[in-house]
Write a protein that holds these residues in place. Structure first.
Motif, PDB file in Angstrom:
ATOM      1  N   UNK A  30     -33.741  68.536  72.192  1.00  0.00           N
ATOM      2  CA  UNK A  30     -34.473  68.601  73.453  1.00  0.00           C
ATOM      3  C   UNK A  30     -35.922  69.028  73.148  1.00  0.00           C
ATOM      4  N   UNK A  31     -36.882  68.504  73.896  1.00  0.00           N
ATOM      5  CA  UNK A  31     -38.285  68.831  73.627  1.00  0.00           C
ATOM      6  C   UNK A  31     -38.594  70.307  73.872  1.00  0.00           C
ATOM      7  N   UNK A  32     -37.813  70.922  74.766  1.00  0.00           N
ATOM      8  CA  UNK A  32     -38.020  72.358  75.011  1.00  0.00           C
ATOM      9  C   UNK A  32     -37.677  73.171  73.752  1.00  0.00           C
ATOM     10  N   UNK A  33     -36.697  72.687  72.970  1.00  0.00           N
ATOM     11  CA  UNK A  33     -36.318  73.372  71.729  1.00  0.00           C
ATOM     12  C   UNK A  33     -37.420  73.197  70.678  1.00  0.00           C
ATOM     13  N   UNK A  34     -37.993  71.986  70.634  1.00  0.00           N
ATOM     14  CA  UNK A  34     -39.073  71.725  69.671  1.00  0.00           C
ATOM     15  C   UNK A  34     -40.255  72.680  69.915  1.00  0.00           C
ATOM     16  N   UNK A  35     -40.465  72.992  71.186  1.00  0.00           N
ATOM     17  CA  UNK A  35     -41.610  73.844  71.541  1.00  0.00           C
ATOM     18  C   UNK A  35     -41.288  75.348  71.462  1.00  0.00           C
ATOM     19  N   UNK A  36     -40.120  75.712  70.942  1.00  0.00           N
ATOM     20  CA  UNK A  36     -39.729  77.141  70.891  1.00  0.00           C
ATOM     21  C   UNK A  36     -40.779  78.023  70.201  1.00  0.00           C
ATOM     22  N   UNK A  37     -41.351  77.616  69.037  1.00  0.00           N
ATOM     23  CA  UNK A  37     -42.384  78.482  68.429  1.00  0.00           C
ATOM     24  C   UNK A  37     -43.556  78.750  69.366  1.00  0.00           C
ATOM     25  N   UNK A  38     -43.913  77.728  70.164  1.00  0.00           N
ATOM     26  CA  UNK A  38     -45.038  77.900  71.105  1.00  0.00           C
ATOM     27  C   UNK A  38     -44.656  78.819  72.268  1.00  0.00           C
ATOM     28  N   UNK A  39     -43.398  78.708  72.748  1.00  0.00           N
ATOM     29  CA  UNK A  39     -42.949  79.613  73.825  1.00  0.00           C
ATOM     30  C   UNK A  39     -42.988  81.054  73.327  1.00  0.00           C
ATOM     31  N   UNK A  40     -42.499  81.231  72.081  1.00  0.00           N
ATOM     32  CA  UNK A  40     -42.465  82.570  71.491  1.00  0.00           C
ATOM     33  C   UNK A  40     -43.882  83.126  71.357  1.00  0.00           C
ATOM     34  N   UNK A  41     -44.794  82.275  70.894  1.00  0.00           N
ATOM     35  CA  UNK A  41     -46.191  82.697  70.716  1.00  0.00           C
ATOM     36  C   UNK A  41     -46.811  83.090  72.060  1.00  0.00           C
TER      37      UNK A  41
END
Lengths: 145, 135
Positions: A30-41
């Motif tokens: 899922x694209x939301x998983x790909x963006x996990x580092x950015x969510x964390x940041x």
């Protein structure tokens, strides 16, 4: 600063690796998983900015009682300082809004036009351009008064 | 925010003017990307869409050459050479990435995205080395 730089660098590296894997369709995440580092940041950024705002407000409240000269100028300065404090918060919120819209668009959950997806990013970039231009003008004034 | 503009320019080895040119070019490029994706300008090639980024690269290269010449005339030979080496490395890697991206978008299936992004990964390693020099 070294720790902040290394932290940013590491999260960016992980995000770019995940992005390359997903774009090449080696994974079907899922694209939301790909963006996990950015969510964390962004979460870390929000905490960091929140602590800074609270600290500055406390310092202003302590120093606010002394000196009553120049009431109009003081109000203007306070308004400018308040906006300066809120600016990083706007940046992070706009970035998060863009990422949510992009993920939704890429997952085909909602059919939103591309210009709505990129609208927060345009606003963010326009604001950053204005901010950098302001710094550039101040730098020029310092050098050639 | 997390980094001030001064800290960012120190880390990335660029000037405020270069950052401004790059941000403006990115903003214009994103507007052109939306026009292309939404079929407002269906005939426009991806080379044309990404042209503001190439123009920004050209402007930044011109600026770096001017800085190199001025530092050389001031007698700062070693700092001038180091600055030029870093700036031209960053500009070359950025240009290669955009070139490969344009080729990938113009001819889908010709290149893998991991290959397209390889200059960015090299650039990240260089940025890591610079980060280790920070205190």
């Amino acid at each position: 600063m070294l720790h902040r730089a290394l932290f940013t660098w590491f999260l960016l590296l992980v995000f770019l690796i995940l992005l390359a894997l997903r774009l090449d369709e080696r994974t079907k995440w899922n694209w939301f998983i790909v963006f996990i580092p950015m969510w964390f940041y962004d979460a870390i950024l929000l905490i960091y900015i929140g602590i800074h705002i609270v600290n500055e407000c406390r310092l202003t409240a302590r120093g606010g009682g002394s000196g009553g000269a120049g009431l109009r100028g003081g109000v203007r300065q306070r308004a400018e300082a308040f906006l300066q404090r809120l600016w990083p918060l706007f940046v992070v919120v706009l970035k998060m809004a863009f990422m949510v819209a992009l993920c939704l668009k890429l997952e085909n959950k909602v059919s939103i036009p591309s210009y709505y997806v990129l609208l927060p990013l345009w606003a963010l970039l326009a604001g950053l351009c204005g901010n950098v231009l302001h710094c550039l003008v101040l730098q020029h004034q310092d050098r050639y008064p | 925010m997390f980094f001030s503009l001064r800290e960012l320019t120190l880390w990335l080895g660029v000037t405020v003017l270069e950052v401004f040119i790059w941000l403006t070019a990115l903003l214009v490029t994103l507007v052109l990307v939306v026009l292309r994706v939404e079929d407002v300008t269906p005939g426009a090639s991806w080379w044309l869409v990404l042209s503001p980024m190439f123009v920004a690269d050209a402007l930044n290269t011109y600026f770096c050459v001017i800085v190199l010449i001025r530092m050389y005339l001031d007698g700062d030979l070693k700092p001038a050479a180091l600055r030029a080496l870093w700036s031209f490395s960053v500009l070359t890697l950025g240009f290669t990435f955009k070139f490969l991206l344009c080729r990938r978008l113009a001819q889908p299936g010709h290149l893998e995205y991991s290959a397209v992004m390889s200059p960015v990964f090299i650039l990240l390693q260089l940025i890591l080395i610079r980060a280790c020099h920070l205190n």
